[in-house]
Design an enzyme around this catalytic site. Structure first.
Site, PDB file in Angstrom:
ATOM      1  N   LYS A   9      28.948  43.794  64.509  1.00 46.99           N
ATOM      2  CA  LYS A   9      27.767  43.955  65.570  1.00 46.99           C
ATOM      3  C   LYS A   9      27.958  42.826  66.574  1.00 46.99           C
ATOM      4  O   LYS A   9      29.049  42.105  66.381  1.00 46.99           O
ATOM      5  CB  LYS A   9      26.512  43.202  64.145  1.00 46.99           C
ATOM      6  CG  LYS A   9      26.470  44.414  62.822  1.00 46.99           C
ATOM      7  CD  LYS A   9      24.852  43.782  62.879  1.00 46.99           C
ATOM      8  CE  LYS A   9      24.348  44.730  61.804  1.00 46.99           C
ATOM      9  NZ  LYS A   9      23.294  44.713  60.819  1.00 46.99           N
ATOM     10  N   TYR A  49      19.071  52.943  63.650  1.00 47.82           N
ATOM     11  CA  TYR A  49      17.852  52.394  62.622  1.00 47.82           C
ATOM     12  C   TYR A  49      16.959  53.197  63.030  1.00 47.82           C
ATOM     13  O   TYR A  49      15.754  52.932  61.886  1.00 47.82           O
ATOM     14  CB  TYR A  49      17.690  51.119  62.917  1.00 47.82           C
ATOM     15  CG  TYR A  49      19.366  50.190  63.152  1.00 47.82           C
ATOM     16  CD1 TYR A  49      19.232  49.972  62.155  1.00 47.82           C
ATOM     17  CD2 TYR A  49      19.523  49.684  63.908  1.00 47.82           C
ATOM     18  CE1 TYR A  49      20.830  49.135  61.572  1.00 47.82           C
ATOM     19  CE2 TYR A  49      21.401  48.606  63.625  1.00 47.82           C
ATOM     20  CZ  TYR A  49      20.634  48.701  62.599  1.00 47.82           C
ATOM     21  OH  TYR A  49      21.992  47.926  62.412  1.00 47.82           O
ATOM     22  N   ASN A 112      23.919  39.467  60.634  1.00 53.62           N
ATOM     23  CA  ASN A 112      24.324  39.483  59.584  1.00 53.62           C
ATOM     24  C   ASN A 112      25.912  40.365  59.615  1.00 53.62           C
ATOM     25  O   ASN A 112      26.271  40.726  58.970  1.00 53.62           O
ATOM     26  CB  ASN A 112      24.202  39.856  58.280  1.00 53.62           C
ATOM     27  CG  ASN A 112      23.309  41.231  58.608  1.00 53.62           C
ATOM     28  OD1 ASN A 112      23.457  41.500  60.322  1.00 53.62           O
ATOM     29  ND2 ASN A 112      22.755  42.065  57.854  1.00 53.62           N
ATOM     30  N   HIS A 115      27.867  46.439  59.998  1.00 57.44           N
ATOM     31  CA  HIS A 115      26.714  46.937  59.245  1.00 57.44           C
ATOM     32  C   HIS A 115      28.002  48.763  58.760  1.00 57.44           C
ATOM     33  O   HIS A 115      28.815  48.174  59.317  1.00 57.44           O
ATOM     34  CB  HIS A 115      26.013  47.932  60.064  1.00 57.44           C
ATOM     35  CG  HIS A 115      25.864  49.609  60.126  1.00 57.44           C
ATOM     36  ND1 HIS A 115      24.477  49.522  59.528  1.00 57.44           N
ATOM     37  CD2 HIS A 115      26.393  50.224  59.693  1.00 57.44           C
ATOM     38  CE1 HIS A 115      24.597  50.618  59.259  1.00 57.44           C
ATOM     39  NE2 HIS A 115      25.689  51.388  59.034  1.00 57.44           N
ATOM     40  N   GLU A 126      25.646  58.834  60.761  1.00 58.29           N
ATOM     41  CA  GLU A 126      26.312  57.901  61.129  1.00 58.29           C
ATOM     42  C   GLU A 126      27.498  57.987  61.926  1.00 58.29           C
ATOM     43  O   GLU A 126      28.063  57.626  63.211  1.00 58.29           O
ATOM     44  CB  GLU A 126      26.633  56.549  60.706  1.00 58.29           C
ATOM     45  CG  GLU A 126      25.416  55.866  60.021  1.00 58.29           C
ATOM     46  CD  GLU A 126      24.567  54.692  59.063  1.00 58.29           C
ATOM     47  OE1 GLU A 126      26.098  54.165  58.833  1.00 58.29           O
ATOM     48  OE2 GLU A 126      23.571  54.884  58.802  1.00 58.29           O
TER      49      GLU A 126
HETATM   50  P1  IDP Z   1      22.247  46.338  55.433  1.00 56.53           P
HETATM   51  O1  IDP Z   1      22.577  46.968  56.995  1.00 56.53           O
HETATM   52  O2  IDP Z   1      22.422  45.571  54.743  1.00 56.53           O
HETATM   53  O3  IDP Z   1      21.849  48.343  54.921  1.00 56.53           O
HETATM   54  P2  IDP Z   1      19.235  47.255  55.967  1.00 56.53           P
HETATM   55  O4  IDP Z   1      17.977  46.735  55.238  1.00 56.53           O
HETATM   56  O5  IDP Z   1      19.716  48.604  56.434  1.00 56.53           O
HETATM   57  O6  IDP Z   1      20.583  46.326  54.969  1.00 56.53           O
HETATM   58  O7  IDP Z   1      18.632  46.359  57.018  1.00 56.53           O
HETATM   59  C1  IDP Z   1      19.408  46.952  58.237  1.00 56.53           C
HETATM   60  C2  IDP Z   1      19.392  45.802  59.239  1.00 56.53           C
HETATM   61  O8  IDP Z   1      18.382  44.861  59.720  1.00 56.53           O
HETATM   62  C3  IDP Z   1      20.244  44.614  58.557  1.00 56.53           C
HETATM   63  O9  IDP Z   1      21.523  44.563  58.357  1.00 56.53           O
HETATM   64  C4  IDP Z   1      19.783  42.917  59.240  1.00 56.53           C
HETATM   65  O10 IDP Z   1      19.994  42.663  60.254  1.00 56.53           O
HETATM   66  C5  IDP Z   1      17.944  43.424  59.944  1.00 56.53           C
HETATM   67  N1  IDP Z   1      17.102  43.161  58.744  1.00 56.53           N
HETATM   68  C6  IDP Z   1      16.479  43.332  58.132  1.00 56.53           C
HETATM   69  N2  IDP Z   1      15.451  42.638  56.974  1.00 56.53           N
HETATM   70  C7  IDP Z   1      15.441  41.966  58.480  1.00 56.53           C
HETATM   71  C8  IDP Z   1      14.289  41.107  58.770  1.00 56.53           C
HETATM   72  O11 IDP Z   1      13.770  41.396  57.970  1.00 56.53           O
HETATM   73  N3  IDP Z   1      14.268  40.729  59.722  1.00 56.53           N
HETATM   74  C9  IDP Z   1      15.372  40.528  60.519  1.00 56.53           C
HETATM   75  N4  IDP Z   1      16.533  41.825  60.698  1.00 56.53           N
HETATM   76  C10 IDP Z   1      16.143  42.505  59.215  1.00 56.53           C
END
Ligand code: IDP
Length: 148
Positions: A9, A49, A112, A115, A126
């Site tokens: 990312k 997303y 984080n 992805h 994807e």
């Molecule tokens: P993943 O990336 O581990 O598959 P997902 O639940 O699919 O997790 O969420 C996608 C992305 O959305 C996450 O990687 C994170 O960066 C972002 N995200 C998830 N929950 C939150 C939140 O509560 N606040 C801000 N960003 C979030």
């Protein structure tokens, strides 16, 4: 051979972690089949997303992923989808185990680092979304007989 979509990312790119992340997957034994540095359009970010469309953080997520270049990849190998998720660690870096990418380098859920597809269906969707036919390659490595 199973394939998955992995993306460094914008925060990971800015922090100089592309090489480190590639290195971890390479050393594990996985094979990179496609990779490109690219700027993400709002349209692509929203499609990628789509499952989070109704979430309160959707706007923030799309803004973030379009804020700077990402490094998009396809990786192949046995059980690569689940194993890559393990290597990335939990979504929230504060819960991700040390030794995982997010556990070692991340601090907040919004930034984080990486992805990775979460299922075979997501991986297929994807890969098709991020790469066109000419960008996808499939090949073998002579080292494979020492891995499998
Ligand atoms: P993943 O990336 O581990 O598959 P997902 O639940 O699919 O997790 O969420 C996608 C992305 O959305 C996450 O990687 C994170 O960066 C972002 N995200 C998830 N929950 C939150 C939140 O509560 N606040 C801000 N960003 C979030």
């Amino acid at each position: 051979m199973e394939k998955t979509f992995i993306m460094v990312k914008p925060d990971g790119v800015q922090r100089g972690l592309i090489g480190e992340i590639i290195s971890r997957f390479e050393r594990k034994g996985f094979r990179m089949e496609s990779g490109k540095l690219m700027t993400v359009s709002t349209e692509l970010a929203e499609k990628h997303y789509a499952e989070h469309k109704e979430k309160p953080f959707f706007g923030e997520l799309v803004n973030f992923i379009t804020s700077g270049p990402v490094f998009a990849m396809v990786w192949a190998g046995e059980d690569v989808i689940a194993t890559a998720r393990q290597m990335m660690g939990k979504t929230n870096p504060s819960e991700a185990a040390p030794g995982t990418i997010r556990g070692d380098y991340g601090l907040t859920v919004g930034k984080n680092i990486v992805h990775g597809s979460d299922s075979p269906e997501s991986a297929e969707r994807e890969i098709q979304l991020w790469f066109n036919e000419e960008e996808l390659s499939s090949y073998e490595k002579t080292i494979d007989s020492w891995i499998y």
